[in-house]
Design an enzyme around this catalytic site. Structure first.
Site, short mmCIF file in Angstrom:
data_model
loop_
_atom_site.label_atom_id
_atom_site.label_comp_id
_atom_site.label_asym_id
_atom_site.label_seq_id
_atom_site.Cartn_x
_atom_site.Cartn_y
_atom_site.Cartn_z
N ASP A 112 50.26 -6.63 19.28
CA ASP A 112 50.24 -5.45 20.17
C ASP A 112 50.14 -4.20 19.31
O ASP A 112 50.44 -4.22 18.11
CB ASP A 112 51.52 -5.39 21.03
CG ASP A 112 51.48 -4.21 22.00
OD1 ASP A 112 50.43 -3.98 22.63
OD2 ASP A 112 52.49 -3.48 22.11
N SER A 113 49.75 -3.09 19.96
CA SER A 113 49.70 -1.81 19.26
C SER A 113 51.10 -1.39 18.78
O SER A 113 51.22 -0.61 17.85
CB SER A 113 49.15 -0.74 20.19
OG SER A 113 49.99 -0.61 21.32
N CYS A 145 48.32 -7.19 24.42
CA CYS A 145 48.04 -5.76 24.62
C CYS A 145 46.83 -5.69 25.55
O CYS A 145 45.78 -6.25 25.23
CB CYS A 145 47.72 -5.13 23.27
SG CYS A 145 47.20 -3.41 23.36
N CYS A 175 50.08 -3.01 31.37
CA CYS A 175 50.30 -2.61 29.97
C CYS A 175 51.59 -3.28 29.56
O CYS A 175 52.58 -3.23 30.30
CB CYS A 175 50.43 -1.09 29.87
SG CYS A 175 50.99 -0.53 28.25
N GLU A 197 57.47 4.27 23.35
CA GLU A 197 57.54 4.05 21.89
C GLU A 197 58.59 4.97 21.26
O GLU A 197 59.23 4.61 20.29
CB GLU A 197 56.17 4.31 21.23
CG GLU A 197 55.13 3.21 21.44
CD GLU A 197 55.25 2.01 20.50
OE1 GLU A 197 55.39 2.21 19.28
OE2 GLU A 197 55.20 0.86 21.00
N HIS A 248 53.81 -2.59 27.57
CA HIS A 248 54.99 -1.75 27.39
C HIS A 248 55.76 -1.53 28.70
O HIS A 248 56.95 -1.21 28.68
CB HIS A 248 54.58 -0.36 26.86
CG HIS A 248 54.26 -0.30 25.42
ND1 HIS A 248 53.13 -0.86 24.88
CD2 HIS A 248 54.93 0.27 24.37
CE1 HIS A 248 53.11 -0.63 23.58
NE2 HIS A 248 54.18 0.05 23.24
N1 DGL Z 1 50.88 -2.49 25.15
C1 DGL Z 1 49.57 -1.91 25.16
C2 DGL Z 1 48.83 -2.37 26.40
O1 DGL Z 1 49.19 -3.40 26.97
C3 DGL Z 1 49.72 -0.43 24.96
C4 DGL Z 1 48.51 0.23 24.55
C5 DGL Z 1 48.73 1.50 23.80
O2 DGL Z 1 49.10 1.43 22.63
O3 DGL Z 1 48.43 2.55 24.37
O4 DGL Z 1 47.87 -1.78 26.83
#
Ligand code: DGL
Length: 273
Positions: free
Chosen positions: A8-9, A71, A190, A156, A192
């Site tokens: 993931d990011s 992600c 997403c 974050e 997150h």
């Molecule tokens: N968890 C990522 C997703 O599912 C987040 C993306 C981001 O870093 O903006 O899209």
């Protein structure tokens, strides 16, 4: 044999890993969070693809045979390119899977009004991936999307529970719900966003389903491994998890517990130039 890679990011993919590990505790996992370069949501197609490919190559280099892009933004903007153009030259025996397809496959089952809302990053919304994928499996459903560009930075930075953070989140949810009052199912598109699930449930009308992807992706992975025993035999099974981050290890170890119930001792790595 190697661990299953989860990418993931940043921290979001930990919500997916949490469910995957509960469902499939016997496997080894290697989690990579590109926290130094998060968020990916506002980044261009080319940049998300470049960053995701770097992460995938890093995980392959560390022994992973199978990687889940946990992600949505990377799944929307990089997955197809990696599967079609990169894997054949990197190693045709390795696999990379995403999180949008499994979610789109079953989401129609949750809606009685056939009216679905998607909350996601700007990148995922712009890609239209949810609209296109849900149409394949549930063509009778109408899908409304709303991009929430502030949510990943809020999460974050651990500001999502502040008064201002909650105001932002509420405004976005209301914007989605105003698109059609028949929306009875919301996909948290997403990884997150599951940390906001309870709060979102508290502000939407009673009876609206708020769906996070973890359990769906975990079931889909279990099914994939069952249907692909050749891949299953390449995934090691000692029940371990390793964590890698491109940002500060101390910060990662401290924040990770907001997303996963595990003893996190991450290793710092560098991706890219
Ligand atoms: N968890 C990522 C997703 O599912 C987040 C993306 C981001 O870093 O903006 O899209």
């Amino acid at each position: 044999m190697g661990p299953i890679g989860i990418f993931d990011s940043g921290y979001g993919g930990l919500t997916i890993l949490q469910d995957i590990r509960q469902r499939l505790p016997q496997y080894d996992y290697m989690y990579l969070g590109d926290n130094a370069r998060a968020p990916y949501g506002p980044r261009s197609f080319d940049v998300v693809y470049e960053y995701t490919l770097e992460a995938v190559q890093e995980l392959f280099g560390r022994g992973c045979e199978l990687i889940i892009l946990a992600c949505n933004t990377a799944s929307a903007k990089a997955l197809r390119n990696i599967q079609q153009n990169d894997l054949p030259t990197i190693d045709p025996e390795k696999r990379v899977l995403g999180v949008i397809r499994p979610s789109a496959e079953i989401i129609g089952q949750y809606s009685e009004t056939n009216t679905i809302g998607v909350l996601a990053t700007q990148g995922t919304v712009n890609s239209q991936s949810y609209i296109l994928e849900i149409a394949k499996f549930s063509p009778h459903c109408t899908v409304y999307q709303h991009a929430c560009p502030m949510w990943v930075p809020l999460i974050e930075n651990n500001n999502h529970e502040t008064k201002a953070g909650r105001e932002f989140i509420k405004e976005d949810v209301e914007k989605l719900m105003k698109m059609n009052d028949r929306i009875d199912t919301i996909v948290l598109g997403c990884t997150h966003y599951p940390v906001l699930k309870e709060y979102i449930e508290s502000i939407v009308p009673k009876g609206v389903n708020v769906i996070s992807q973890g359990a769906i992706v975990a079931d889909s992975l279990a099914d994939y491994l069952l249907r692909h025993p050749w891949m299953d035999s390449k995934c090691s099974k000692n029940g371990t998890i390793q964590f890698l981050t491109t940002e500060s290890v101390e910060e990662f170890n401290q924040n990770a517990n907001n997303y996963i119930d595990a003893n996190v001792k991450a290793t710092h790595i560098h991706l890219g130039r």
